[in-house]
Design a protein around this motif. Structure first.
Motif, PDB file in Angstrom:
ATOM      1  N   ASP A   1       1.015  -1.831   0.246  1.00  0.00           N
ATOM      2  CA  ASP A   1      -0.435   0.282  -0.197  1.00  0.00           C
ATOM      3  C   ASP A   1       0.889   1.332  -0.419  1.00  0.00           C
ATOM      4  O   ASP A   1       0.116   2.941   0.179  1.00  0.00           O
ATOM      5  N   GLY A   2       2.059   1.324  -0.085  1.00  0.00           N
ATOM      6  CA  GLY A   2       3.223   2.283  -0.105  1.00  0.00           C
ATOM      7  C   GLY A   2       3.696   2.744   1.296  1.00  0.00           C
ATOM      8  O   GLY A   2       3.847   3.447   1.172  1.00  0.00           O
TER       9      GLY A   2
ATOM     10  N   SER B   1       2.089  -7.355  -5.721  1.00  0.00           N
ATOM     11  CA  SER B   1       1.962  -8.191  -4.093  1.00  0.00           C
ATOM     12  C   SER B   1       0.805  -7.712  -3.641  1.00  0.00           C
ATOM     13  O   SER B   1       0.565  -8.608  -2.745  1.00  0.00           O
ATOM     14  N   ARG B   2      -0.619  -6.458  -4.168  1.00  0.00           N
ATOM     15  CA  ARG B   2      -1.539  -6.829  -3.236  1.00  0.00           C
ATOM     16  C   ARG B   2      -2.719  -7.876  -4.139  1.00  0.00           C
ATOM     17  O   ARG B   2      -3.267  -8.249  -3.284  1.00  0.00           O
ATOM     18  N   ARG B   3      -1.642  -8.078  -5.879  1.00  0.00           N
ATOM     19  CA  ARG B   3      -2.800 -10.075  -6.128  1.00  0.00           C
ATOM     20  C   ARG B   3      -1.785 -10.723  -4.928  1.00  0.00           C
ATOM     21  O   ARG B   3      -2.833 -11.409  -4.492  1.00  0.00           O
TER      22      ARG B   3
ATOM     23  N   GLY C   1       8.119 -14.032  -6.080  1.00  0.00           N
ATOM     24  CA  GLY C   1       7.207 -13.632  -6.604  1.00  0.00           C
ATOM     25  C   GLY C   1       5.416 -14.580  -7.491  1.00  0.00           C
ATOM     26  O   GLY C   1       5.460 -15.950  -6.712  1.00  0.00           O
ATOM     27  N   VAL C   2       4.529 -13.203  -7.306  1.00  0.00           N
ATOM     28  CA  VAL C   2       3.525 -13.975  -6.790  1.00  0.00           C
ATOM     29  C   VAL C   2       2.750 -15.473  -8.483  1.00  0.00           C
ATOM     30  O   VAL C   2       1.993 -15.357  -8.341  1.00  0.00           O
ATOM     31  N   TRP C   3       3.616 -15.361  -9.568  1.00  0.00           N
ATOM     32  CA  TRP C   3       3.933 -15.677 -10.829  1.00  0.00           C
ATOM     33  C   TRP C   3       4.262 -16.874 -10.241  1.00  0.00           C
ATOM     34  O   TRP C   3       3.948 -18.091 -11.557  1.00  0.00           O
ATOM     35  N   CYS C   4       4.545 -17.320  -9.405  1.00  0.00           N
ATOM     36  CA  CYS C   4       5.952 -18.730  -8.561  1.00  0.00           C
ATOM     37  C   CYS C   4       4.480 -19.464  -8.031  1.00  0.00           C
ATOM     38  O   CYS C   4       4.175 -18.608  -6.895  1.00  0.00           O
ATOM     39  N   PRO C   5       4.307 -20.995  -8.480  1.00  0.00           N
ATOM     40  CA  PRO C   5       3.305 -21.117  -7.788  1.00  0.00           C
ATOM     41  C   PRO C   5       3.967 -22.283  -6.126  1.00  0.00           C
ATOM     42  O   PRO C   5       2.612 -22.067  -5.314  1.00  0.00           O
TER      43      PRO C   5
END
Length: 225
Positions: free
Chosen positions: A63-64, A123-125, A85-89
């Motif tokens: 959120d900054g 990150s929010r995702r 990262g969010v892309w990594c299951p």
């Protein structure tokens, strides 16, 4: 089911071409090769370990808001999870496991943060999709990861695979052109700044169960009584 059992089950399905990824068989050789090369490089041996003084950092959450490790350590022990990262299951499975352990971590006086190179929207995702109640911090350029000895550069053939096959352009995801990532790592840092627990693994498919860090937190909690 333990975290590693969940990761192993995912890996077995992924490498068998199972849903939802339905990955072609040929992609596994370059992925295995990159992991083996990173292991052989000895990079993990150069990362911060138990007994070292942890680097301090100031990063922003999803959120900054500014988050200072020094300030967090005034409140108690600090648990840090570095992830890709969010892309990594594999990372998402780990984050969910840490969320399950969060009440115990807090009962023992610990604060938990996760650090990745991805931008704030990603990150929010991560927080939303994994239903997380702890902060995810953005580490631009993997600078904090580098201070911990975790940053590495992806080989060109893996960059090509990520970008052109997986359609996962880390330059966009991370807002950084470097094509670097952190080795997955987990640390417990005492209030004095010393590392009291460390697990660094260049094989991103292997992560320790959160229960493995709890003895270090208990020892710190007992020492503070």
């Amino acid at each position: 089911m333990s975290l590693q059992a969940k990761l192993a089950a995912f890996k077995k399905n992924f490498e068998a071409g199972g849903p939802p990824y339905n990955a072609p068989e040929w992609i596994h050789e370059p992925m295995h090769r990159a992991t083996n090369e990173l292991i052989a490089s000895g990079a993990a041996n150069r990362a911060k370990k138990v007994g070292d003084v942890a680097p301090t950092f100031i990063l922003q959450d999803a959120d900054g808001n500014t988050v200072s490790s020094t300030e967090l350590l005034t409140k108690g022990a600090l648990v840090i999870s570095f992830y890709r990262g969010v892309w990594c299951p594999y990372c998402n499975i780990e984050l969910q496991s840490l969320q399950e352990a969060l009440p115990t971590i807090r009962e023992l006086g610990g604060n938990l943060v996760a650090i990745s190179p991805q931008t704030a929207p990603n990150s929010r995702r991560s927080a939303r999709e994994n239903k997380l109640d702890f902060p995810i911090l953005s580490d631009p350029g993997n600078e904090v990861a580098a201070a911990f000895g975790l940053r590495f550069t992806l080989p060109d053939y893996l960059v090509d695979l990520y970008k052109n096959v997986f359609k996962n352009d880390l330059q966009v995801v991370n807002g950084d052109p470097s094509w670097t990532l952190p080795m997955p790592a987990r640390y417990v840092i005492g209030k004095n700044g010393d590392v009291v627990y460390a697990d660094v693994n260049p094989d991103y498919t292997t992560r320790p169960d959160p229960e493995e860090l709890l003895p270090a937190l208990r020892k710190l909690a007992d020492a503070s009584k």
